[in-house]
Design a protein around this motif. Sequence first.
Motif, PDB file in Angstrom:
ATOM      1  N   THR A  30      73.339  -9.586 -53.284  1.00  0.00           N
ATOM      2  CA  THR A  30      74.787  -9.128 -53.762  1.00  0.00           C
ATOM      3  C   THR A  30      75.644 -10.076 -52.634  1.00  0.00           C
ATOM      4  N   ALA A  31      75.100 -10.829 -51.559  1.00  0.00           N
ATOM      5  CA  ALA A  31      75.925 -11.515 -50.808  1.00  0.00           C
ATOM      6  C   ALA A  31      75.218 -12.663 -50.379  1.00  0.00           C
ATOM      7  N   MET A  32      75.790 -14.020 -50.278  1.00  0.00           N
ATOM      8  CA  MET A  32      74.847 -15.176 -50.034  1.00  0.00           C
ATOM      9  C   MET A  32      74.615 -15.146 -48.616  1.00  0.00           C
ATOM     10  N   GLY A  33      75.487 -14.654 -47.458  1.00  0.00           N
ATOM     11  CA  GLY A  33      75.208 -14.592 -46.586  1.00  0.00           C
ATOM     12  C   GLY A  33      74.226 -13.300 -46.147  1.00  0.00           C
ATOM     13  N   VAL A  34      73.882 -12.877 -44.888  1.00  0.00           N
ATOM     14  CA  VAL A  34      73.225 -11.901 -44.695  1.00  0.00           C
ATOM     15  C   VAL A  34      74.039 -10.702 -43.915  1.00  0.00           C
ATOM     16  N   ILE A 137      78.592 -12.012 -53.661  1.00  0.00           N
ATOM     17  CA  ILE A 137      79.394 -11.528 -52.757  1.00  0.00           C
ATOM     18  C   ILE A 137      79.495 -10.068 -52.648  1.00  0.00           C
ATOM     19  N   HIS A 138      79.981  -9.653 -51.323  1.00  0.00           N
ATOM     20  CA  HIS A 138      79.751  -8.250 -51.109  1.00  0.00           C
ATOM     21  C   HIS A 138      81.082  -7.827 -51.756  1.00  0.00           C
ATOM     22  N   THR A 225      82.246 -14.965 -59.518  1.00  0.00           N
ATOM     23  CA  THR A 225      82.332 -13.659 -59.262  1.00  0.00           C
ATOM     24  C   THR A 225      82.355 -13.097 -60.644  1.00  0.00           C
ATOM     25  N   PHE A 226      82.226 -13.791 -61.789  1.00  0.00           N
ATOM     26  CA  PHE A 226      82.038 -13.465 -63.205  1.00  0.00           C
ATOM     27  C   PHE A 226      80.748 -12.948 -63.502  1.00  0.00           C
ATOM     28  N   GLY A 227      80.617 -11.622 -63.455  1.00  0.00           N
ATOM     29  CA  GLY A 227      79.264 -11.104 -63.904  1.00  0.00           C
ATOM     30  C   GLY A 227      78.497 -10.858 -62.781  1.00  0.00           C
ATOM     31  N   LEU A 228      79.308 -10.613 -61.672  1.00  0.00           N
ATOM     32  CA  LEU A 228      78.616 -10.522 -60.310  1.00  0.00           C
ATOM     33  C   LEU A 228      77.846  -9.283 -60.131  1.00  0.00           C
ATOM     34  N   PRO A 229      76.718  -9.137 -59.369  1.00  0.00           N
ATOM     35  CA  PRO A 229      76.093  -7.841 -59.195  1.00  0.00           C
ATOM     36  C   PRO A 229      76.879  -7.044 -58.354  1.00  0.00           C
ATOM     37  N   ILE A 230      76.881  -5.524 -58.472  1.00  0.00           N
ATOM     38  CA  ILE A 230      77.273  -4.690 -57.614  1.00  0.00           C
ATOM     39  C   ILE A 230      76.254  -3.745 -57.079  1.00  0.00           C
ATOM     40  N   THR A 231      76.488  -3.450 -55.696  1.00  0.00           N
ATOM     41  CA  THR A 231      75.456  -2.900 -55.259  1.00  0.00           C
ATOM     42  C   THR A 231      75.498  -1.200 -55.695  1.00  0.00           C
TER      43      THR A 231
END
Length: 236
Positions: A30-34, A137-138, A225-231
């Motif tokens: 959910t985030a490209m970075g850590v 992205i978070h 961000t379209f269709g992005l996964p959510i935590t």
Amino acid sequence: MPTDVEHVRQALAMWEAFPVRREPRPIVLTAMGVTALDRLMTDTQWRASFDAPGVPESDLPPELMPHAVKYCRDVQTGAQRPLANIIRGDGPFATDRGVRELPAWMMYPEDRRWPFIAMDPDFERRMTWRPPGVGAIHHEEAVLANDGRTLTFRFIGTPAQYADYPDAVVYETDTAVLVEPVEVARDGNGFRLAYAEEREVVVRLAAPLGNRVLVGIGHGPGSTTFGLPITVLTAA
């Protein structure tokens, strides 16, 4: 403004190929970075991980070399410097099921506020999954109750003084779920300040969430961000 139902359909369709029955379940970032900086702030002992003996520079995967070189440039002058001590180990990554420790290549020079932590490319190819074109992205998050079906969805919306969110529309497929909060404006608030705040709505899914992915519309079609996964976190 209500979500365009066609956009909902498109967002869910992006996850149709998600291997929901694969064991182990593919990792969805959910985030490209850590989330390393947060980890270091709460667990200072983790800093000691970077004091371990490193591996040869030649071991660093070619895909990561340009990023490592850029990271090690002098922050003031931009001059190239030798690579810092390279550590192989498990680093913290944000996934749609919370922060997980996953195979990574890491460096942490003394003059940096946060470390370089990159997921091992071979592990990423074999163990992670994301639709083409979808970034990471978070963003929003949700909490899943112990029954596996009651979902508290948290999102950025209109402040409480201007609107209520008494309900939500839930869209479900075999591989993904999308929640659209229903906004009802409060009377007597014709003038609004231009700001938003975190809101939440509680919904009950038609079937247990299981391995399915909670997704969002993000900034709409054409955006990463379209269709992005959510935590989705599990209730304690």
